[in-house]
Design an enzyme around this catalytic site. Structure first.
Site, PDB file in Angstrom:
ATOM      1  N   ARG A 147       9.204  33.203 -12.043  1.00  0.00           N
ATOM      2  CA  ARG A 147       8.663  32.422 -13.163  1.00  0.00           C
ATOM      3  C   ARG A 147       7.958  33.325 -14.164  1.00  0.00           C
ATOM      4  NH1 ARG A 147       6.546  29.269 -10.222  1.00  0.00           N
ATOM      5  NH2 ARG A 147       8.412  27.959 -10.129  1.00  0.00           N
TER       6      ARG A 147
ATOM      7  N   SER B 294       5.951  17.810 -12.683  1.00  0.00           N
ATOM      8  CA  SER B 294       4.978  17.127 -11.825  1.00  0.00           C
ATOM      9  C   SER B 294       4.233  18.156 -10.979  1.00  0.00           C
ATOM     10  CB  SER B 294       5.730  16.165 -10.889  1.00  0.00           C
ATOM     11  OG  SER B 294       6.653  16.916 -10.111  1.00  0.00           O
TER      12      SER B 294
ATOM     13  N   GLY C 165       1.249  23.686  -9.681  1.00  0.00           N
ATOM     14  CA  GLY C 165       1.327  25.137  -9.489  1.00  0.00           C
ATOM     15  C   GLY C 165       2.121  25.801 -10.593  1.00  0.00           C
TER      16      GLY C 165
ATOM     17  N   ASP D 195      13.740  24.356 -13.505  1.00  0.00           N
ATOM     18  CA  ASP D 195      14.224  24.118 -12.149  1.00  0.00           C
ATOM     19  C   ASP D 195      14.185  25.458 -11.435  1.00  0.00           C
ATOM     20  OD1 ASP D 195      15.011  22.068 -10.365  1.00  0.00           O
ATOM     21  OD2 ASP D 195      16.972  22.992 -10.242  1.00  0.00           O
TER      22      ASP D 195
ATOM     23  N   LYS E  27       0.613  37.166  -9.439  1.00  0.00           N
ATOM     24  CA  LYS E  27       1.922  36.593  -9.080  1.00  0.00           C
ATOM     25  C   LYS E  27       2.868  36.624 -10.288  1.00  0.00           C
ATOM     26  CE  LYS E  27       4.365  32.427  -7.666  1.00  0.00           C
ATOM     27  NZ  LYS E  27       4.332  30.987  -7.368  1.00  0.00           N
TER      28      LYS E  27
ATOM     29  N   PHE F  27       1.728  27.688  -4.363  1.00  0.00           N
ATOM     30  CA  PHE F  27       2.294  26.423  -3.875  1.00  0.00           C
ATOM     31  C   PHE F  27       3.605  26.712  -3.146  1.00  0.00           C
ATOM     32  CE2 PHE F  27       5.862  25.895  -6.853  1.00  0.00           C
ATOM     33  CZ  PHE F  27       5.529  26.823  -7.823  1.00  0.00           C
TER      34      PHE F  27
HETATM   35  P1  ITT Z   1       9.186  19.598 -11.263  1.00  0.00           P
HETATM   36  O1  ITT Z   1       8.466  18.331 -11.533  1.00  0.00           O
HETATM   37  O2  ITT Z   1       8.878  20.683 -12.251  1.00  0.00           O
HETATM   38  O3  ITT Z   1      10.689  19.416 -11.052  1.00  0.00           O
HETATM   39  P2  ITT Z   1       9.266  20.459  -8.485  1.00  0.00           P
HETATM   40  O4  ITT Z   1       8.223  20.948  -7.543  1.00  0.00           O
HETATM   41  O5  ITT Z   1      10.123  19.295  -8.061  1.00  0.00           O
HETATM   42  O6  ITT Z   1       8.560  20.147  -9.875  1.00  0.00           O
HETATM   43  P3  ITT Z   1      11.683  22.063  -8.576  1.00  0.00           P
HETATM   44  O7  ITT Z   1      12.576  20.861  -8.640  1.00  0.00           O
HETATM   45  O8  ITT Z   1      11.985  23.192  -9.503  1.00  0.00           O
HETATM   46  O9  ITT Z   1      10.167  21.683  -8.873  1.00  0.00           O
HETATM   47  O10 ITT Z   1      11.629  22.506  -7.064  1.00  0.00           O
HETATM   48  C1  ITT Z   1      11.505  23.768  -6.718  1.00  0.00           C
HETATM   49  C2  ITT Z   1      10.857  23.881  -5.364  1.00  0.00           C
HETATM   50  O11 ITT Z   1      11.063  25.253  -4.970  1.00  0.00           O
HETATM   51  C3  ITT Z   1       9.352  23.669  -5.420  1.00  0.00           C
HETATM   52  O12 ITT Z   1       8.972  22.364  -5.103  1.00  0.00           O
HETATM   53  C4  ITT Z   1       8.858  24.690  -4.383  1.00  0.00           C
HETATM   54  O13 ITT Z   1       8.918  24.115  -3.102  1.00  0.00           O
HETATM   55  C5  ITT Z   1       9.889  25.806  -4.503  1.00  0.00           C
HETATM   56  N1  ITT Z   1       9.399  26.829  -5.455  1.00  0.00           N
HETATM   57  C6  ITT Z   1       9.815  27.059  -6.721  1.00  0.00           C
HETATM   58  N2  ITT Z   1       9.116  28.043  -7.297  1.00  0.00           N
HETATM   59  C7  ITT Z   1       8.225  28.445  -6.387  1.00  0.00           C
HETATM   60  C8  ITT Z   1       7.196  29.402  -6.376  1.00  0.00           C
HETATM   61  O14 ITT Z   1       6.897  30.125  -7.454  1.00  0.00           O
HETATM   62  N3  ITT Z   1       6.482  29.544  -5.274  1.00  0.00           N
HETATM   63  C9  ITT Z   1       6.730  28.810  -4.169  1.00  0.00           C
HETATM   64  N4  ITT Z   1       7.671  27.866  -4.093  1.00  0.00           N
HETATM   65  C10 ITT Z   1       8.413  27.672  -5.195  1.00  0.00           C
END
Ligand code: ITT
Length: 187
Positions: free
Chosen positions: A173, A9, A12, A66, A167, A144
């Site tokens: 990632r 969802s 970013g 994740d 980045k 994000f």
């Molecule tokens: P999905 O639908 O892919 O699950 P999500 O945003 O809920 O989207 P996650 O469960 O993996 O994704 O949550 C990880 C959180 O960690 C994400 O919402 C960010 O707040 C933070 N995060 C992960 N990778 C990041 C990045 O590259 N830069 C900044 N924040 C990051």
């Protein structure tokens, strides 16, 4: 591999995956199917459980991811709760928790666990990590989540001050996507 679905969802994440995989001619298509994110101690468990759930409903090659931010002096918080913490206390809440801490106490790492699944094959995980520090203030407006407060090792600007492909050169990632690309190349 010409095309892979990304079950997410998060726009970013999607942009970063699209940017990296387009370099090798693979199209990434967002599929916002949703899946249960179980309460677990590790990102790996969350990703594996998510894959199981999606496979029951979706019969194509896909990835999901994740990810989380682990702050050393906070014993790995917010970690598996990164998304929840971001939407509740936010960047300001994290900065406040760390008020007065010097740079060696601001060490943190981002971790990304990408799961790749295709019909008839066992899912595979690709893991990337990026060490850095939590900055003293928010900077930048790209990216994000925690990007405005994270400075990767070896650079002086936050992830939010970088364009997507820059980045990707440093990030968790970017690393897990590199491993995925290598896997696709060998296939
Ligand atoms: P999905 O639908 O892919 O699950 P999500 O945003 O809920 O989207 P996650 O469960 O993996 O994704 O949550 C990880 C959180 O960690 C994400 O919402 C960010 O707040 C933070 N995060 C992960 N990778 C990041 C990045 O590259 N830069 C900044 N924040 C990051």
């Amino acid at each position: 591999m010409k095309k892979v679905y990304f079950i997410t969802s998060n726009k970013g994440k999607l942009l970063e995956a699209k940017t990296r995989l387009s370099e090798v001619g693979i199209e990434v298509v967002q599929k916002n199917l949703g899946y249960p994110e179980i309460q677990a101690d590790t990102l790996e468990e969350v990703a594996r459980y998510g894959v199981k759930s999606v496979r029951e409903r979706f019969n194509e090659a896909f990835i999901l991811e994740d990810a989380g931010l682990f702050i050393k002096s906070l014993k790995g918080f917010p970690g598996v709760y990164s998304s929840y913490v971001f939407f509740t206390v936010g960047l300001n809440g994290i900065l406040k928790l760390m008020t007065g801490l010097g740079s060696e106490q601001r060490e943190a790492s981002f971790k990304s666990v990408i799961a790749f699944s295709e019909p008839g094959q066992e899912p595979i995980l690709f893991i990337g990590e990026c060490n850095g520090i939590i900055s003293n203030e928010e900077k930048g407006n790209h990216g994000f989540g925690y990007d405005p407060i994270f400075i990767a090792e070896g650079v002086t600007k936050t992830f939010a001050e970088m364009e997507t492909n820059e980045k990707n050169r440093f990030s968790h990632r970017g690393k897990s996507l590199d491993l995925l690309v290598n896997y696709f190349k060998k296939k």
